[in-house]
Design a protein around this motif. Structure first.
Motif, PDB file in Angstrom:
ATOM      1  N   HIS A 169       0.794  -1.221   0.000  1.00  0.00           N
ATOM      2  CA  HIS A 169       0.000   0.000   0.000  1.00  0.00           C
ATOM      3  C   HIS A 169       0.830   1.276   0.000  1.00  0.00           C
ATOM      4  O   HIS A 169       0.284   2.370  -0.159  1.00  0.00           O
ATOM      5  N   ILE A 170       2.151   1.161   0.149  1.00  0.00           N
ATOM      6  CA  ILE A 170       2.997   2.355   0.147  1.00  0.00           C
ATOM      7  C   ILE A 170       3.377   2.770  -1.275  1.00  0.00           C
ATOM      8  O   ILE A 170       3.712   3.922  -1.519  1.00  0.00           O
ATOM      9  N   LEU A 171       3.328   1.838  -2.222  1.00  0.00           N
ATOM     10  CA  LEU A 171       3.755   2.142  -3.589  1.00  0.00           C
ATOM     11  C   LEU A 171       2.938   3.298  -4.163  1.00  0.00           C
ATOM     12  O   LEU A 171       1.709   3.314  -4.080  1.00  0.00           O
ATOM     13  N   ALA A 172       3.640   4.266  -4.767  1.00  0.00           N
ATOM     14  CA  ALA A 172       2.965   5.409  -5.380  1.00  0.00           C
ATOM     15  C   ALA A 172       2.238   4.978  -6.653  1.00  0.00           C
ATOM     16  O   ALA A 172       2.650   4.034  -7.331  1.00  0.00           O
ATOM     17  N   ASP A 173       1.160   5.667  -6.971  1.00  0.00           N
ATOM     18  CA  ASP A 173       0.446   5.411  -8.211  1.00  0.00           C
ATOM     19  C   ASP A 173       1.295   5.843  -9.401  1.00  0.00           C
ATOM     20  O   ASP A 173       2.126   6.746  -9.304  1.00  0.00           O
ATOM     21  N   GLY A 174       1.074   5.188 -10.549  1.00  0.00           N
ATOM     22  CA  GLY A 174       1.800   5.562 -11.764  1.00  0.00           C
ATOM     23  C   GLY A 174       2.618   4.409 -12.298  1.00  0.00           C
ATOM     24  O   GLY A 174       2.693   3.328 -11.694  1.00  0.00           O
ATOM     25  N   LEU A 175       3.254   4.654 -13.443  1.00  0.00           N
ATOM     26  CA  LEU A 175       4.021   3.602 -14.101  1.00  0.00           C
ATOM     27  C   LEU A 175       5.434   3.474 -13.548  1.00  0.00           C
ATOM     28  O   LEU A 175       6.044   2.408 -13.655  1.00  0.00           O
ATOM     29  N   ASP A 176       5.974   4.557 -12.991  1.00  0.00           N
ATOM     30  CA  ASP A 176       7.332   4.491 -12.471  1.00  0.00           C
ATOM     31  C   ASP A 176       7.344   3.755 -11.135  1.00  0.00           C
ATOM     32  O   ASP A 176       6.317   3.604 -10.470  1.00  0.00           O
ATOM     33  N   LEU A 177       8.522   3.321 -10.744  1.00  0.00           N
ATOM     34  CA  LEU A 177       8.683   2.470  -9.561  1.00  0.00           C
ATOM     35  C   LEU A 177       9.726   3.096  -8.633  1.00  0.00           C
ATOM     36  O   LEU A 177      10.890   2.693  -8.625  1.00  0.00           O
ATOM     37  N   PRO A 178       9.348   4.099  -7.841  1.00  0.00           N
ATOM     38  CA  PRO A 178      10.319   4.758  -6.971  1.00  0.00           C
ATOM     39  C   PRO A 178      11.019   3.769  -6.042  1.00  0.00           C
ATOM     40  O   PRO A 178      10.383   2.967  -5.364  1.00  0.00           O
ATOM     41  N   GLY A 179      12.348   3.820  -6.031  1.00  0.00           N
ATOM     42  CA  GLY A 179      13.138   2.933  -5.180  1.00  0.00           C
ATOM     43  C   GLY A 179      13.565   1.644  -5.852  1.00  0.00           C
ATOM     44  O   GLY A 179      14.377   0.896  -5.289  1.00  0.00           O
ATOM     45  N   ILE A 180      13.062   1.353  -7.056  1.00  0.00           N
ATOM     46  CA  ILE A 180      13.412   0.093  -7.722  1.00  0.00           C
ATOM     47  C   ILE A 180      14.906   0.030  -8.044  1.00  0.00           C
ATOM     48  O   ILE A 180      15.464  -1.063  -8.212  1.00  0.00           O
ATOM     49  N   GLN A 181      15.580   1.188  -8.090  1.00  0.00           N
ATOM     50  CA  GLN A 181      17.011   1.188  -8.436  1.00  0.00           C
ATOM     51  C   GLN A 181      17.824   0.348  -7.467  1.00  0.00           C
ATOM     52  O   GLN A 181      18.850  -0.229  -7.839  1.00  0.00           O
TER      53      GLN A 181
END
Length: 273
Positions: A32-44
């Motif tokens: 539930h913390i994942l931001a909406d959208g196509l990008d994946l913050p923190g995936i790096q």
């Protein structure tokens, strides 16, 4: 210092693809913390992890020092702090190239003994276009004395938050994130090692996982991925504790923190703009 000068400028390259499977595993881990959208913050922090045979691992489960990082005379490794410049998002299907360069090595005296600091700069590119630049600080320190009790962190100040979300920390969460990042550090799954050797009060929640929580919260509150993101570890977040990920506004954008809700102290803090 002279014996480590040859490491300054040491560079290595790695490549990875953000596959649909990796993205799905990341999404369900952050939940539930994942931001909406196509990008994946923190995936790096999940890309191109070190994968070495057992003979090349140290006592803590990390690759031995002296291979990719200098062999400092201090046994405990900590993911301490860093800052990111984000020129673009990382999304499913991206073929990511990462260049990592050691830029600084120094020693200091801390309250608990000697500390060694290694600064590594990472550049993440997609089709030769820079998406993320990161300056990361890794800290090495001595083992605690057998009779040393864990430090008691100060109480967190009161915040007027604009966003707050609770995370249940448990061994399954730690296992999943270790699997995502191929992180063999034993403080995340080996309780006797974490408490008996490194002196923690229990299993430790990963620093990059906490930073990923805050990067996603920043994306949600700002309505876009932050252009800059700075993070710093403050105290260990022990598995089983209630974690609160919080944001408040300031003149430059946002301040963020992860707070142990039971002890009411900060475990990691960040800023984003």
């Amino acid at each position: 210092m002279n014996e480590y000068e040859d490491w300054i400028g040491f560079e290595r390259r790695a490549r990875d693809v953000i596959s649909p499977q990796l993205a799905e595993h990341y999404k369900v881990t952050l939940d539930h913390i994942l931001a909406d959208g196509l990008d994946l913050p923190g995936i790096q922090w999940c890309l191109a992890p070190d994968a070495l045979p057992p003979a090349d691992l140290g006592r803590d489960g990390h690759p031995k020092t002296g291979l990719f990082l200098p062999k400092l005379p201090l046994p405990r490794r900590m993911w301490a702090s860093g800052d990111l410049e984000l020129a673009g998002a990382l999304c499913v299907g991206d073929r990511v190239s990462r260049t990592s360069t050691i830029t600084d090595i120094r020693f200091k005296k801390g309250r608990t003994g000697d500390l060694g600091f290694v600064t590594v700069e990472h550049c993440y590119e997609v089709e030769r276009e820079t998406r993320i630049k990161e300056r990361q600080m890794i800290v090495y320190r001595d083992d605690p004395a057998p009779d040393t009790s864990p430090a008691v962190p100060p109480k967190a100040e009161s915040w007027e938050t604009v966003y707050s979300v609770e995370v249940a920390t448990n061994p399954t969460l730690l296992f999943r994130y270790s699997a995502l990042t191929f992180n063999g550090h034993r403080i995340h799954y080996d309780l006797p090692y974490a408490t008996g050797v490194e002196g923690y009060a229990g299993l430790v929640v990963h620093g990059p996982l906490q930073a990923s929580w805050m990067q996603n919260i920043a994306t949600t509150v700002l309505g876009r991925p932050p252009r800059s993101f700075t993070y710093r570890g403050v105290s260990p977040l022990i598995c089983g504790a209630q974690a609160l990920v919080e944001a408040r506004r300031n003149e430059d954008g946002l301040e963020l923190r992860v707070r142990n809700g039971q002890g009411n102290f900060v475990t990691m803090q960040a800023s984003a703009s």
